[in-house]
Design a protein around this motif. Sequence first.
Motif, PDB file in Angstrom:
ATOM      1  N   LEU A 157       0.954   4.203  -2.862  1.00 16.91           N
ATOM      2  CA  LEU A 157       0.676   5.608  -2.522  1.00 16.91           C
ATOM      3  C   LEU A 157       1.823   6.527  -2.940  1.00 16.91           C
ATOM      4  O   LEU A 157       1.611   7.714  -3.198  1.00 16.91           O
ATOM      5  CB  LEU A 157       0.445   5.742  -1.013  1.00 16.91           C
ATOM      6  CG  LEU A 157      -0.890   5.187  -0.489  1.00 16.91           C
ATOM      7  CD1 LEU A 157      -0.859   5.088   1.032  1.00 16.91           C
ATOM      8  CD2 LEU A 157      -2.054   6.063  -0.943  1.00 16.91           C
ATOM      9  N   SER A 201      -9.225   5.290   1.023  1.00 22.52           N
ATOM     10  CA  SER A 201      -9.786   4.412   0.000  1.00 22.52           C
ATOM     11  C   SER A 201      -8.708   3.475  -0.567  1.00 22.52           C
ATOM     12  O   SER A 201      -8.990   2.344  -0.933  1.00 22.52           O
ATOM     13  CB  SER A 201     -10.447   5.227  -1.113  1.00 22.52           C
ATOM     14  OG  SER A 201      -9.464   5.964  -1.799  1.00 22.52           O
ATOM     15  N   ARG A 202      -7.458   3.946  -0.623  1.00 22.07           N
ATOM     16  CA  ARG A 202      -6.391   3.085  -1.139  1.00 22.07           C
ATOM     17  C   ARG A 202      -5.825   2.138  -0.076  1.00 22.07           C
ATOM     18  O   ARG A 202      -5.089   1.217  -0.379  1.00 22.07           O
ATOM     19  CB  ARG A 202      -5.273   3.945  -1.723  1.00 22.07           C
ATOM     20  CG  ARG A 202      -5.664   4.511  -3.081  1.00 22.07           C
ATOM     21  CD  ARG A 202      -4.750   5.646  -3.480  1.00 22.07           C
ATOM     22  NE  ARG A 202      -5.102   6.158  -4.803  1.00 22.07           N
ATOM     23  CZ  ARG A 202      -6.110   6.987  -5.038  1.00 22.07           C
ATOM     24  NH1 ARG A 202      -6.889   7.393  -4.056  1.00 22.07           N
ATOM     25  NH2 ARG A 202      -6.364   7.400  -6.265  1.00 22.07           N
ATOM     26  N   TYR A 257      -8.451  10.023  -0.039  1.00 28.04           N
ATOM     27  CA  TYR A 257      -7.494   9.456  -0.999  1.00 28.04           C
ATOM     28  C   TYR A 257      -6.725   8.308  -0.333  1.00 28.04           C
ATOM     29  O   TYR A 257      -6.566   7.223  -0.886  1.00 28.04           O
ATOM     30  CB  TYR A 257      -6.536  10.564  -1.444  1.00 28.04           C
ATOM     31  CG  TYR A 257      -5.515  10.161  -2.490  1.00 28.04           C
ATOM     32  CD1 TYR A 257      -5.732  10.429  -3.838  1.00 28.04           C
ATOM     33  CD2 TYR A 257      -4.320   9.535  -2.132  1.00 28.04           C
ATOM     34  CE1 TYR A 257      -4.790  10.090  -4.796  1.00 28.04           C
ATOM     35  CE2 TYR A 257      -3.377   9.185  -3.082  1.00 28.04           C
ATOM     36  CZ  TYR A 257      -3.617   9.460  -4.415  1.00 28.04           C
ATOM     37  OH  TYR A 257      -2.681   9.119  -5.352  1.00 28.04           O
ATOM     38  N   VAL A 262       0.855  -1.203   0.000  1.00 32.02           N
ATOM     39  CA  VAL A 262       0.000   0.000   0.000  1.00 32.02           C
ATOM     40  C   VAL A 262       0.888   1.250   0.000  1.00 32.02           C
ATOM     41  O   VAL A 262       0.658   2.205  -0.753  1.00 32.02           O
ATOM     42  CB  VAL A 262      -0.963  -0.012   1.218  1.00 32.02           C
ATOM     43  CG1 VAL A 262      -1.642   1.338   1.397  1.00 32.02           C
ATOM     44  CG2 VAL A 262      -2.008  -1.110   1.047  1.00 32.02           C
TER      45      VAL A 262
END
Length: 386
Positions: free
Chosen positions: A234, A260-261, A257, A230
């Motif tokens: 990002l 949600s990721r 942002y 993750v």
Amino acid sequence: MAERITIAGVMTGTSCDGVDIAAIEFDPESWTPKWEASLPYPKKLRERVFKLQAPGAKTSVEEIFSLHTEIGDWFGDVLLDLIEGLSADERPAAIAMHGQTIAHHPTKRPHGFTVQLGDPTRVAEKTGRTVISNFRQGDLAANGEGAPLVPLYHYLLSSILPGGHDGIAIHNLGGISNFTYIDPKGGIIACDTGPANVWIDAAMEKNTKGKKHFDAGGAVALEGKINLPVLKALLKHPYLKLPAPKSTGRDDFPPEYFLSRAKAVKGNDLVATATAYTVETIAQAYERFILKDRQPLSAIYLCGGGAKNEAIRFWLSDRLDGIEVRTIEDHGFESQYIEAQAFSFLGYRSLLGLPVGGKWTGVEEFAPPGMITPGKNWMQVLKSLP
Ligand SMILES: Nc1ncnc2c1ncn2[C@@H]1O[C@H](COP(=O)(O)OP(=O)(O)O)[C@@H](O)[C@H]1O
Ligand SMILES: [Mg+2]
């Protein structure tokens, strides 16, 4: 001495955690920090400010301008209260208020914009003081980024910090993260690196269903495990690849942002991953803008609320091997008030007609500084300037 003025700097950053106020007395030769105060953000106002910055937020002219007035009234009331409790000698003649940023889009050229709410006329009227505000607009008008604006004050601080002439950085960890590097010859390199606390705070609020707004001391991050896939995804955020001068805000890095990721990341790991993102983006900025060119960097002095986050401090120190990571607190300054003090200084510069940005905002020559709203004491202010 006549040419002496106390200015209260008023800062409300992207974290919306509160209003920080710091007064400095200036005369042509010296500057003396006088006092500081901090008050929490009214919950309703904070919610309305955040709502305006959510991705795809729908709003109205009425909502924006009523918020502008209400924040101005809040600042005015807070300052009046504070001033009434001060001795005559401590009272500020001028108030340098940054205002509450709700949008920062300097690069939508030629019509880039940055918006800080809080009506200065409300503050001037309530307090009888002269107000300096809208510090960023003039820099934008001269094709600058309008941010970061703290470097000139960081430069002033560097002259009294250990190693200040050997290449140091002063690093502000607010909602957004920005650094000022001062090279041994006094040259300045500065830019925003990305989020400092916005995502960490969002992770904490999510985990605690809004009960906790931040990770005190970084304790939660230190307990968690960083989710590397993750984190890696990002790090593809387009802002990170931009050349300097550059600046950013909450609306480029909204909590949504991140959340949600990072949907698959839970609990302490979510906070650890947000914290690792802050650390990694900071480290990459130093590598790219300072270390790659073999500029000497002996120490980084952390300030802003995030200087109290030990996970950020420890991890950054590990990541930038050989560079001392200190906090400005260890040198007699309260990290929380550096930005408010910076705006006090920029208020002084504005009263003198001097620009508040520079090469690091992308402005080589003159750019109009903060706007002045004369208060009832305007003639007295004029007399206290050189
Ligand atoms: N004791 C603490 N431990 C860890 N983080 C803290 C602590 N105190 C404040 N912070 C962080 O600092 C942020 C506020 O920093 P500040 O410099 O006021 O930023 P801004 O200018 O955006 O308001 C908070 O939102 C929080 O994330
Ligand atoms: Mg704050």
